[in-house]
Design an enzyme around this catalytic site. Structure first.
Site, short mmCIF file in Angstrom:
data_model
loop_
_atom_site.label_atom_id
_atom_site.label_comp_id
_atom_site.label_asym_id
_atom_site.label_seq_id
_atom_site.Cartn_x
_atom_site.Cartn_y
_atom_site.Cartn_z
N GLY A 186 -1.01 2.34 14.29
CA GLY A 186 0.06 1.29 13.84
C GLY A 186 -0.18 -0.25 13.62
O GLY A 186 0.47 -0.95 13.98
N ASN B 104 0.12 -1.24 10.78
CA ASN B 104 1.01 -1.63 9.68
C ASN B 104 2.55 -1.86 10.48
O ASN B 104 3.08 -2.78 10.07
CB ASN B 104 1.33 -0.37 8.87
CG ASN B 104 0.27 -0.52 7.28
OD1 ASN B 104 0.45 -1.57 6.78
ND2 ASN B 104 -0.69 0.36 7.50
N ASN C 62 7.18 4.18 1.80
CA ASN C 62 5.84 4.73 2.48
C ASN C 62 4.81 3.87 1.95
O ASN C 62 4.74 3.11 1.11
CB ASN C 62 5.46 5.92 1.84
CG ASN C 62 4.25 6.48 2.21
OD1 ASN C 62 3.76 6.56 3.55
ND2 ASN C 62 3.39 7.20 1.69
N HIS D 100 0.83 3.47 1.17
CA HIS D 100 -0.33 4.45 0.77
C HIS D 100 -1.43 3.66 0.43
O HIS D 100 -1.37 2.57 -0.46
CB HIS D 100 -0.04 5.40 -0.45
CG HIS D 100 -1.03 6.34 -0.86
ND1 HIS D 100 -1.25 7.48 0.20
CD2 HIS D 100 -2.06 6.24 -1.45
CE1 HIS D 100 -2.28 8.08 -0.19
NE2 HIS D 100 -2.92 7.58 -1.37
N ASP E 172 3.80 11.25 -2.43
CA ASP E 172 3.43 9.96 -3.04
C ASP E 172 3.91 9.89 -4.41
O ASP E 172 2.96 9.08 -5.15
CB ASP E 172 1.72 9.91 -2.79
CG ASP E 172 1.36 10.10 -1.34
OD1 ASP E 172 1.83 9.48 -0.68
OD2 ASP E 172 0.18 10.59 -1.12
N GLU F 143 -2.34 -3.73 2.50
CA GLU F 143 -1.16 -3.07 3.36
C GLU F 143 -0.36 -4.00 4.03
O GLU F 143 0.79 -4.05 4.07
CB GLU F 143 -1.65 -2.01 4.16
CG GLU F 143 -2.27 -1.09 3.26
CD GLU F 143 -2.92 0.23 4.11
OE1 GLU F 143 -1.97 0.50 4.99
OE2 GLU F 143 -4.11 0.67 3.91
#
Ligand code: GAR
Length: 212
Positions: free
Chosen positions: A14, A16, A110, A112, A153, A183
């Protein structure tokens, strides 16, 4: 303007999620509020991060369901019950079926850990992505935030950032640099743009409105 109600879906550490929580604390989520964290795994450290920030955490364990579809349906039910406007997949390791995409068109994001369309799709998640990038010998990798569509994706790209691959990189060092440099900045930024109502989708393209 109405506050965007955000649910963050997680499966692991976690970091992010933490970047999103920190951005919210600094008032940098464009007025959005993280109202729930949903984990596909019991005991995920991300749930502790949520608890520390006073955000309700829920577990929808993948292993309690026969299929990804059955799990997706349970997640959609929870999201509807919580009146969620934006779903953020932050290190979420289950591939959803179309029930989620139909319930939240252009409202699922999302992150990636590569420059899509490189090193993405089924089987490319977590450290595997960085192993593949190093094995290929690319000099640049990075991160992508995109809307989620039915193709794994493959949805419209909101933001990307390149990060250099260094000679002595291991999958772990590359993962860490991509998180730190890309990110953890890109995801809160993309969420903030959404919450400010500045994103629209035209086919494969995401149009970002200028700040008013
Ligand atoms: C992140 O690098 C994220 O981009 C990746 O997993 C890691 C989760 O870390 N996601 C995927 O590979 C999805 N295909 P975190 O739990 O510390 O945020």
């Amino acid at each position: 303007m109405k506050k965007t109600r955000i649910a963050v879906l997680v499966s692991g550490g976690g970091t992010n999620l933490q970047a999103l929580i920190d951005a919210q604390m600094r008032n940098e989520l464009g007025g959005g509020e993280i109202i729930a964290v949903i984990s596909s795994k019991e005991g995920a450290y991300a749930l502790e991060r949520a608890a520390k920030a006073g955000i309700p955490g829920y577990v929808v364990p993948r292993k309690s369901y026969d299929s990804n579809r059955a799990m997706t349906q349970a997640v959609v039910e929870k999201l509807k019950e919580l009146n969620v406007d934006l779903v953020v997949l932050a290190g979420f390791m289950v591939i959803f079926t179309e029930e989620l995409i139909n319930a939240y068109p252009n409202a699922i994001m999302n992150v990636h850990p590569a420059l899509i369309p490189s090193f993405c799709g089924k089987g490319y998640y977590g450290l595997h992505v960085h192993e593949a990038a190093l094995a290929y010998g690319v000099k640049l990798s990075g991160a992508t935030v995109h809307f989620v569509s039915e193709e794994c994706d493959g949805g419209p790209i909101i933001a990307q950032k390149a990060v250099a691959v260094l000679e002595n990189d291991t999958p772990e060092t590359l993962q860490k640099r991509i998180m730190e440099e890309a990110e953890w900045k890109l995801l809160p930024h993309a969420v903030s743009l959404f919450c400010q109502g500045r994103l629209s989708v035209e086919g494969r393209h995401v149009i970002i409105k200028e700040e008013e």
